[in-house]
Scaffold this active site. Structure first.
Site, mmCIF file in Angstrom:
data_model
loop_
_atom_site.group_PDB
_atom_site.id
_atom_site.type_symbol
_atom_site.label_atom_id
_atom_site.label_comp_id
_atom_site.label_asym_id
_atom_site.label_seq_id
_atom_site.Cartn_x
_atom_site.Cartn_y
_atom_site.Cartn_z
ATOM 1 N N HIS A 34 0.879 -1.186 0.000
ATOM 2 C CA HIS A 34 0.000 0.000 0.000
ATOM 3 C C HIS A 34 0.914 1.233 0.000
ATOM 4 O O HIS A 34 1.770 1.367 -0.877
ATOM 5 C CB HIS A 34 -0.913 -0.118 1.222
ATOM 6 C CG HIS A 34 -2.048 0.855 1.288
ATOM 7 N ND1 HIS A 34 -2.421 1.669 0.263
ATOM 8 C CD2 HIS A 34 -2.923 1.137 2.305
ATOM 9 C CE1 HIS A 34 -3.469 2.410 0.621
ATOM 10 N NE2 HIS A 34 -3.784 2.102 1.863
ATOM 11 N N HIS A 56 -2.268 -2.017 -9.768
ATOM 12 C CA HIS A 56 -3.276 -1.469 -8.872
ATOM 13 C C HIS A 56 -4.512 -2.348 -8.911
ATOM 14 O O HIS A 56 -4.844 -2.885 -9.974
ATOM 15 C CB HIS A 56 -3.646 -0.041 -9.301
ATOM 16 C CG HIS A 56 -4.285 0.740 -8.212
ATOM 17 N ND1 HIS A 56 -5.627 0.664 -7.947
ATOM 18 C CD2 HIS A 56 -3.758 1.586 -7.293
ATOM 19 C CE1 HIS A 56 -5.900 1.442 -6.919
ATOM 20 N NE2 HIS A 56 -4.783 2.008 -6.503
ATOM 21 N N ASP A 102 2.646 5.734 -6.413
ATOM 22 C CA ASP A 102 3.883 5.613 -5.642
ATOM 23 C C ASP A 102 5.133 5.549 -6.514
ATOM 24 O O ASP A 102 6.248 5.610 -5.991
ATOM 25 C CB ASP A 102 3.825 4.359 -4.757
ATOM 26 C CG ASP A 102 2.780 4.486 -3.669
ATOM 27 O OD1 ASP A 102 2.693 5.585 -3.095
ATOM 28 O OD2 ASP A 102 2.054 3.517 -3.412
HETATM 29 N N1 CMC Z 1 5.001 -6.436 -10.555
HETATM 30 C C1 CMC Z 1 4.898 -7.634 -11.178
HETATM 31 N N2 CMC Z 1 3.769 -8.335 -11.274
HETATM 32 C C2 CMC Z 1 2.665 -7.804 -10.717
HETATM 33 C C3 CMC Z 1 2.692 -6.558 -10.052
HETATM 34 C C4 CMC Z 1 3.917 -5.870 -9.974
HETATM 35 N N3 CMC Z 1 4.010 -4.683 -9.373
HETATM 36 N N4 CMC Z 1 1.460 -6.278 -9.580
HETATM 37 C C5 CMC Z 1 0.689 -7.310 -9.935
HETATM 38 N N5 CMC Z 1 1.399 -8.228 -10.617
HETATM 39 C C6 CMC Z 1 0.898 -9.466 -11.236
HETATM 40 C C7 CMC Z 1 0.527 -10.492 -10.172
HETATM 41 O O1 CMC Z 1 1.638 -11.309 -9.873
HETATM 42 C C8 CMC Z 1 -0.575 -11.243 -10.862
HETATM 43 O O2 CMC Z 1 -0.004 -12.091 -11.841
HETATM 44 P P1 CMC Z 1 -0.677 -13.536 -12.154
HETATM 45 O O3 CMC Z 1 -2.025 -13.223 -12.718
HETATM 46 O O4 CMC Z 1 0.261 -14.164 -13.108
HETATM 47 O O5 CMC Z 1 -0.751 -14.246 -10.839
HETATM 48 C C9 CMC Z 1 -1.317 -10.154 -11.634
HETATM 49 O O6 CMC Z 1 -0.334 -9.157 -11.887
HETATM 50 C C10 CMC Z 1 -2.496 -9.567 -10.867
HETATM 51 O O7 CMC Z 1 -1.996 -9.021 -9.661
HETATM 52 P P2 CMC Z 1 -2.676 -9.190 -8.237
HETATM 53 O O8 CMC Z 1 -1.596 -9.361 -7.213
HETATM 54 O O9 CMC Z 1 -3.746 -10.233 -8.293
HETATM 55 O O10 CMC Z 1 -3.347 -7.772 -8.079
HETATM 56 P P3 CMC Z 1 -3.937 -7.137 -6.753
HETATM 57 O O11 CMC Z 1 -5.050 -6.265 -7.172
HETATM 58 O O12 CMC Z 1 -4.222 -8.170 -5.726
HETATM 59 O O13 CMC Z 1 -2.715 -6.250 -6.177
HETATM 60 C C11 CMC Z 1 -1.206 -4.483 -5.866
HETATM 61 C C12 CMC Z 1 -2.570 -4.904 -6.412
HETATM 62 C C13 CMC Z 1 -1.100 -2.967 -5.910
HETATM 63 C C14 CMC Z 1 -1.078 -4.924 -4.394
HETATM 64 C C15 CMC Z 1 -0.099 -5.140 -6.731
HETATM 65 O O14 CMC Z 1 -0.206 -4.669 -8.057
HETATM 66 C C16 CMC Z 1 1.296 -4.855 -6.174
HETATM 67 O O15 CMC Z 1 1.757 -5.575 -5.282
HETATM 68 N N6 CMC Z 1 2.004 -3.790 -6.704
HETATM 69 C C17 CMC Z 1 3.307 -3.425 -6.166
HETATM 70 C C18 CMC Z 1 3.151 -2.641 -4.882
HETATM 71 C C19 CMC Z 1 2.628 -1.240 -5.136
HETATM 72 O O16 CMC Z 1 3.102 -0.521 -5.996
HETATM 73 N N7 CMC Z 1 1.633 -0.835 -4.315
HETATM 74 C C20 CMC Z 1 1.044 0.499 -4.384
HETATM 75 C C21 CMC Z 1 -0.372 0.458 -4.839
HETATM 76 S S1 CMC Z 1 -1.034 2.030 -5.344
HETATM 77 C C22 CMC Z 1 -1.019 3.109 -4.045
HETATM 78 C C23 CMC Z 1 -1.390 2.582 -2.718
HETATM 79 O O17 CMC Z 1 -2.311 1.782 -2.544
HETATM 80 O O18 CMC Z 1 -0.745 2.988 -1.772
#
Ligand code: CMC
Length: 436
Positions: free
Chosen positions: A268, A307, A363
């Protein structure tokens, strides 16, 4: 048959059910009527991580993740970032309308006159270790404000709520600045009521021996814009924590501390700190392709990418990129920007990221600006918490006045054992996992 309904046939009993659809949603409790027998509990919905569950009805923030649209109370974020101050936007989020001149004046006065911290709170902060993480200091100190303002527990009195809201918005930069100065071993600086919200924050961060701090107007405006962009983002993890803790009628300081704790995680708000670590690890533009390849092969994530809601460019990231240029005119260009831009270029051209619709989020670029301004990465999430406090409080107020809301208490699908025979100590088998 009414049009806005969903017909479901339970194949276990062959019975049809008609559920109302309102605002694109059916009520999960309507499924409870679907039973196989009168003593059956009824069908539940299973949705870990709220992937497809609306937990509330809200009129504060609108996001269209497919189109990359973000609006506060109906106003596009781009327009607010261009024309408003942060406190003007705070007023909009909390009260639903942009303030008239006199309203804004009173509002700014109220917030400005709540920026001081009780000397006891200062002493409390002095007790932290010299290397305490500023975010952990912020969370603990916000919680500790509950001991300074015990009347905050009366959450049913709207004027008392407003007083605590003003205190929290006013004191958040003071706590943040104190945690920053504490980590540097510098004496704390008291607020200066002549300055704007952002300029005063800069004063509390960076004033040394000069009699009056003069904030660079470009940097003060950039900070204000960043605060506007971070002020609210509907039902994200920390806002959900605020609503959930607030639903038990905990006082706003404790609920805000809980929300800030949720924000601190690297998935987050903590992501901005992680982005800088990642850019340091990459080191130079030439190393970007191999880093992206590593992520594509399942080793780690690109921090600041992806996201839950945005499946398009995060509109905040665009404004942040523009703001970065203004800041760099003053501070000089942060060399990390080149690595970040190369990372974005390569990732947005890579099938892995394209197919999963992974774009830079808020971010991704914010930390680069903060670093150029002189902040250490440990402070980045604290900088996120200051403005998000406004969103948390607006959502908390909305939750408390929503007749649909009750204490947040999810159901579970129990998958463990039942009614086991007690085994005396001497007859228990050794477990494969031990605690030491
Ligand atoms: N790098 C590589 N792969 C990714 C990333 C990433 N940053 N984010 C998602 N994926 C992949 C994930 O592995 C999954 O792949 P597969 O379908 O093969 O299993 C697919 O994309 C869908 O991702 P998810 O984890 O199911 O998506 P989610 O909605 O549960 O998670 C998230 C959203 C923001 C937690 C995630 O994208 C993430 O961990 N990003 C990196 C951390 C980040 O930048 N967080 C800040 C978010 S925005 C501002 C805030 O909230 O503070």
């Amino acid at each position: 048959m009414a049009q806005d309904t969903l017909t479901i046939v339970d194949n276990r009993t062959n019975r049809p059910y008609s559920l109302s659809i309102e605002g694109g949603a059916v009520r999960a409790t309507d499924f409870r009527q679907i039973k196989t027998s009168p003593d059956d509990f009824g069908v539940m919905t299973y949705d870990p991580a709220f992937m497809n569950t609306a937990s509330c009805r809200s009129s504060i923030t609108f996001i269209d993740g497919e189109r990359g649209i973000l609006e506060y109370r109906g106003y596009p974020i781009e327009v607010l970032a261009e024309h408003c101050t942060f406190l003007e936007v705070a007023y909009l989020l909390l009260f639903g309308e942009l303030p008239k001149e006199a309203e804004l004046k009173n509002w700014v006065h109220a917030i400005t006159h709540h920026t001081m911290l009780h000397e006891n709170t200062k002493k409390f902060m002095e007790g932290f270790r010299h290397d305490a993480h500023p975010m952990a200091m912020l969370v603990s100190t916000v919680a500790a404000l509950a001991t300074v303002y015990p009347e905050a527990r009366d959450i049913h009195d709207p004027s008392n709520r407003l007083l605590q809201i003003e205190r929290l918005i006013g004191k958040m930069p003071s706590i943040a600045a104190m945690s920053y100065r504490h980590s540097l071993g510098f004496p704390y600086v008291y607020p200066d009521n002549d300055l704007s919200y952002s300029a005063n924050f800069m004063n509390m961060l960076w004033k040394m021996v000069e009699p009056k701090y003069a904030a660079n107007p470009v940097l003060a405006r950039a900070l204000d814009i960043l605060f506007i962009l971070h002020a609210d983002h509907e039902q994200n993890c920390s806002t959900n924590a605020m609503r959930s803790v607030g639903s038990s009628h905990a006082d706003p300081y404790l609920a805000t501390a809980a929300a800030a704790a949720a924000l601190s995680g690297p998935l987050h708000g903590g992501a901005n700190e992680e982005v800088l670590k990642m850019l340091d690890e990459i080191g130079s533009r030439e190393n970007v392709p191999s880093y992206v390849k590593k992520v594509r092969e399942g080793h780690g994530k690109l921090m600041g990418f992806g996201h839950r809601v945005y499946k398009n460019y995060d509109p905040r990231a665009k404004i942040i990129k523009w703001t970065a240029e203004q800041v760099f005119e003053v501070t000089g260009r942060n060399p990390k920007l080149d690595i970040a831009m190369e990372l974005e270029r390569i990732a947005l051209d890579d099938d892995y990221f394209v197919q999963r619709k992974l774009y830079p989020n808020v971010d991704f670029y914010s930390g680069i600006i903060y670093q150029a301004m002189g902040f250490k990465p440990e402070m980045f999430t604290v900088l996120f918490a200051i403005p998000r406090t406004v969103g948390w409080l607006a959502q908390w107020q909305e939750m408390l006045s929503d007749v649909d809301q009750k204490i947040a208490r999810p159901r579970q699908i129990y998958i463990g054992q039942r009614a086991r025979q007690f085994v005396p100590m001497e007859k228990r088998a050794l477990h494969a996992v031990t605690s030491h």
